[in-house]
Design a protein around this motif. Structure first.
Motif, PDB file in Angstrom:
ATOM      1  N   TRP A 137       0.837  -1.375   0.139  1.00 59.20           N
ATOM      2  CA  TRP A 137       0.188   0.008  -0.078  1.00 59.20           C
ATOM      3  C   TRP A 137       0.909   1.249  -0.025  1.00 59.20           C
ATOM      4  O   TRP A 137       0.452   2.436  -0.129  1.00 59.20           O
ATOM      5  CB  TRP A 137      -0.914  -0.029   1.171  1.00 59.20           C
ATOM      6  CG  TRP A 137      -0.263  -0.373   2.463  1.00 59.20           C
ATOM      7  CD1 TRP A 137      -0.103  -1.534   3.024  1.00 59.20           C
ATOM      8  CD2 TRP A 137       0.430   0.198   3.459  1.00 59.20           C
ATOM      9  NE1 TRP A 137       0.445  -1.540   4.217  1.00 59.20           N
ATOM     10  CE2 TRP A 137       0.862  -0.321   4.623  1.00 59.20           C
ATOM     11  CE3 TRP A 137       0.425   1.870   3.662  1.00 59.20           C
ATOM     12  CZ2 TRP A 137       1.470  -0.042   5.617  1.00 59.20           C
ATOM     13  CZ3 TRP A 137       1.094   2.541   4.649  1.00 59.20           C
ATOM     14  CH2 TRP A 137       1.531   1.600   5.493  1.00 59.20           C
ATOM     15  N   THR A 176       3.636   4.088  -1.465  1.00 62.32           N
ATOM     16  CA  THR A 176       3.898   4.555  -2.663  1.00 62.32           C
ATOM     17  C   THR A 176       5.348   5.128  -2.966  1.00 62.32           C
ATOM     18  O   THR A 176       5.658   5.930  -3.540  1.00 62.32           O
ATOM     19  CB  THR A 176       2.733   5.811  -3.106  1.00 62.32           C
ATOM     20  OG1 THR A 176       3.011   6.887  -2.056  1.00 62.32           O
ATOM     21  CG2 THR A 176       1.442   5.258  -3.007  1.00 62.32           C
ATOM     22  N   ALA A 224      -8.185   2.930  -6.997  1.00 60.30           N
ATOM     23  CA  ALA A 224      -8.337   1.771  -6.222  1.00 60.30           C
ATOM     24  C   ALA A 224      -7.777   0.718  -7.366  1.00 60.30           C
ATOM     25  O   ALA A 224      -7.322  -0.363  -6.982  1.00 60.30           O
ATOM     26  CB  ALA A 224     -10.124   1.439  -6.212  1.00 60.30           C
ATOM     27  N   TYR A 254      -4.288   0.308  -6.514  1.00 67.80           N
ATOM     28  CA  TYR A 254      -4.200  -0.084  -5.150  1.00 67.80           C
ATOM     29  C   TYR A 254      -4.308  -1.420  -5.323  1.00 67.80           C
ATOM     30  O   TYR A 254      -3.645  -2.360  -4.778  1.00 67.80           O
ATOM     31  CB  TYR A 254      -5.317   0.322  -4.464  1.00 67.80           C
ATOM     32  CG  TYR A 254      -5.500  -0.193  -2.962  1.00 67.80           C
ATOM     33  CD1 TYR A 254      -4.787   0.394  -1.858  1.00 67.80           C
ATOM     34  CD2 TYR A 254      -6.386  -1.250  -2.538  1.00 67.80           C
ATOM     35  CE1 TYR A 254      -4.897  -0.150  -0.499  1.00 67.80           C
ATOM     36  CE2 TYR A 254      -6.366  -1.777  -1.621  1.00 67.80           C
ATOM     37  CZ  TYR A 254      -5.782  -1.221  -0.221  1.00 67.80           C
ATOM     38  OH  TYR A 254      -5.890  -1.754   0.951  1.00 67.80           O
ATOM     39  N   THR A 313      -4.894   1.886   4.933  1.00 68.85           N
ATOM     40  CA  THR A 313      -3.742   1.332   3.877  1.00 68.85           C
ATOM     41  C   THR A 313      -3.959   2.073   2.450  1.00 68.85           C
ATOM     42  O   THR A 313      -3.293   1.925   1.494  1.00 68.85           O
ATOM     43  CB  THR A 313      -3.875  -0.102   3.438  1.00 68.85           C
ATOM     44  OG1 THR A 313      -5.142  -0.525   3.188  1.00 68.85           O
ATOM     45  CG2 THR A 313      -3.680  -0.907   4.872  1.00 68.85           C
ATOM     46  N   PHE A 314      -5.168   2.595   2.301  1.00 73.19           N
ATOM     47  CA  PHE A 314      -5.517   3.596   1.219  1.00 73.19           C
ATOM     48  C   PHE A 314      -5.144   5.099   1.000  1.00 73.19           C
ATOM     49  O   PHE A 314      -5.139   5.579  -0.013  1.00 73.19           O
ATOM     50  CB  PHE A 314      -7.149   3.527   0.766  1.00 73.19           C
ATOM     51  CG  PHE A 314      -7.428   3.935  -0.544  1.00 73.19           C
ATOM     52  CD1 PHE A 314      -7.193   2.763  -1.566  1.00 73.19           C
ATOM     53  CD2 PHE A 314      -7.957   5.003  -0.733  1.00 73.19           C
ATOM     54  CE1 PHE A 314      -7.474   3.300  -3.008  1.00 73.19           C
ATOM     55  CE2 PHE A 314      -8.380   5.464  -1.943  1.00 73.19           C
ATOM     56  CZ  PHE A 314      -8.093   4.499  -3.123  1.00 73.19           C
ATOM     57  N   ILE A 335      -2.134   5.860  -1.532  1.00 72.57           N
ATOM     58  CA  ILE A 335      -2.669   6.027  -2.726  1.00 72.57           C
ATOM     59  C   ILE A 335      -3.720   7.354  -3.114  1.00 72.57           C
ATOM     60  O   ILE A 335      -3.557   7.811  -4.002  1.00 72.57           O
ATOM     61  CB  ILE A 335      -3.455   4.725  -3.231  1.00 72.57           C
ATOM     62  CG1 ILE A 335      -2.636   3.514  -3.320  1.00 72.57           C
ATOM     63  CG2 ILE A 335      -4.411   4.856  -4.609  1.00 72.57           C
ATOM     64  CD1 ILE A 335      -1.609   3.781  -4.385  1.00 72.57           C
ATOM     65  N   GLY A 348     -10.974   5.784   1.142  1.00 76.02           N
ATOM     66  CA  GLY A 348     -10.600   4.349   1.669  1.00 76.02           C
ATOM     67  C   GLY A 348     -11.904   3.867   2.210  1.00 76.02           C
ATOM     68  O   GLY A 348     -11.829   2.705   2.309  1.00 76.02           O
ATOM     69  N   LEU A 395     -13.655   1.718  -0.075  1.00 76.79           N
ATOM     70  CA  LEU A 395     -13.061   0.415  -0.820  1.00 76.79           C
ATOM     71  C   LEU A 395     -13.981  -0.736  -0.858  1.00 76.79           C
ATOM     72  O   LEU A 395     -13.865  -1.465  -1.828  1.00 76.79           O
ATOM     73  CB  LEU A 395     -11.833   0.209  -0.016  1.00 76.79           C
ATOM     74  CG  LEU A 395     -10.545   0.689  -0.607  1.00 76.79           C
ATOM     75  CD1 LEU A 395      -9.186   0.313   0.175  1.00 76.79           C
ATOM     76  CD2 LEU A 395     -10.376   0.073  -2.133  1.00 76.79           C
TER      77      LEU A 395
END
Length: 371
Positions: A24, A26, A178, A181, A319-320, A323, A334, A337
């Protein structure tokens, strides 16, 4: 039972967040590298089929690249019906621009996808260059992109960047980040970049490959029938002993618009079942896995309420955040998701339905039902 499932979802997310290659994050960007004493020669190959709508934005940016060594651009007009080849020729020939050659492939033979047949034609036209940059017609390269790519290659045989996707419409903002991701979850970039790892992947919009490594891997013919050609090429190069690298781009953008849900649905559904190797068993496992990982946390949270499931949902959303920040979107996305994962599940099921209906992975008038 709800409590047990809640703790199970939390355990799954703890494993994903802290034991799955930090998928997760970047932070995998082009590594800084010293300028080579002698710049290698590069051919940029652009397969293009009915791309007249995007070429005015992407081709001039590619031709305007300043590269210290020998470089040229080869656009392969793949049987276009919208004047792609003629438009490309008009866009070329600008003073101080990279040389542009527009070629057409021979008729598509059996066993090849159209894009890879076009790529093979472009690679053949390139001749004995040191590197080949494979880039899609909808990819816009910012100033210095080519030079930075080559400089960062170092000891790697294949370097790929995940292009920044468009996020101008609500559906693009929901689905695009997403998609990246989920891709990173399948192929954690850190593991791709670890020479001791067996994970190999690439993002097809921007792949720089050493010519000798491509030849050792069997050339483009080694992956001639692949629909997901970027990952297949990276695996072929890796299997032949080459080192691969995959990271997030900052200077490479996709300009192709997907304004409606149906546009994004078509883009994902055309290859989703291919990614599962056309296996009903893998499909069933994928659906169950998506349900457990992404759908169960909110469902159990509201049904219970289950505090472990709520913790899993919070961890999922957390964790999103990298991103979301990378795409300059609200981190709260997130929380949505599970909605996006449900859409991806339905797209995957639709991809399987198309396969069994004989439609397969169709794209721009071509269908690869047997691939």
């Amino acid at each position: 039972m709800l409590t047990v499932l809640g703790w199970l979802t939390l355990a799954v997310w703890l494993g994903l967040a802290f034991g799955h290659g930090w998928f997760w994050r970047t932070d995998q960007r082009l590594p800084p590298s010293a300028r080579p004493a002698e710049w290698p020669s590069v051919a940029v190959v652009v397969p293009a089929r009915d791309e007249a709508a995007v070429l005015p934005a992407t081709l001039p940016a590619l031709l305007a690249q300043r590269y210290p060594g020998e470089a040229r651009v080869i656009l392969v007009d793949d049987d276009s019906t919208d004047g792609t080849g003629d438009l490309a020729r008009r866009l070329g020939g600008v003073p101080d621009a990279l040389p542009l050659t527009v070629v057409t492939p021979d008729p598509l033979p059996a066993g090849w996808t159209g894009k890879l047949w076009a790529v093979a034609r472009g690679v053949a036209e390139a001749g004995a260059v040191d590197f080949v940059l494979l880039t899609d017609a909808d990819i816009e390269h910012g100033p210095g992109s080519l030079e930075t790519l080559v400089a960062a290659c170092g000891e790697h045989d294949l370097v790929s960047q995940m292009a920044v996707l468009r996020t101008e419409t609500p559906w693009e903002r929901l689905i695009g980040p997403a998609f990246v991701y989920f891709f990173a979850m399948l192929y954690p970039f850190r593991r791709v970049n670890n020479p001791r790892s067996r994970v190999a992947a690439a993002a097809g919009g921007c792949v720089l490959v050493r010519r000798r490594a491509l030849e050792r891997a069997g050339g483009v013919a080694a992956v001639r029938g692949a629909v997901i050609d970027d990952v297949a090429l990276a695996r072929a190069v890796s299997a032949a002993g080459g080192r691969t690298w995959l990271g997030f781009a900052t200077n490479v953008h996709s300009v192709r618009p997907y304004p409606r849900l149906t546009d994004l649905w078509q883009m994902i559904a055309r290859t989703a079942y291919t990614q599962l190797r056309h296996s009903p068993f893998v499909l069933a496992g994928t659906v169950v896995g998506l349900a457990l990982v992404f759908l169960a946390p909110p469902a159990l949270t509201f049904a219970g309420p289950s505090w472990p499931a709520l913790a899993a949902w919070v961890l999922m959303a957390a964790t999103f955040v990298p991103i979301a920040r990378y795409y300059r979107q609200w981190p709260v996305l997130g929380v949505l998701l599970p909605v996006t994962a449900l859409l991806y599940t339905l797209m995957t099921l639709d991809s399987a339905r198309r396969h069994f209906a004989g439609r397969g992975a169709g794209w721009k008038g071509r269908n690869y039902s047997s691939t």
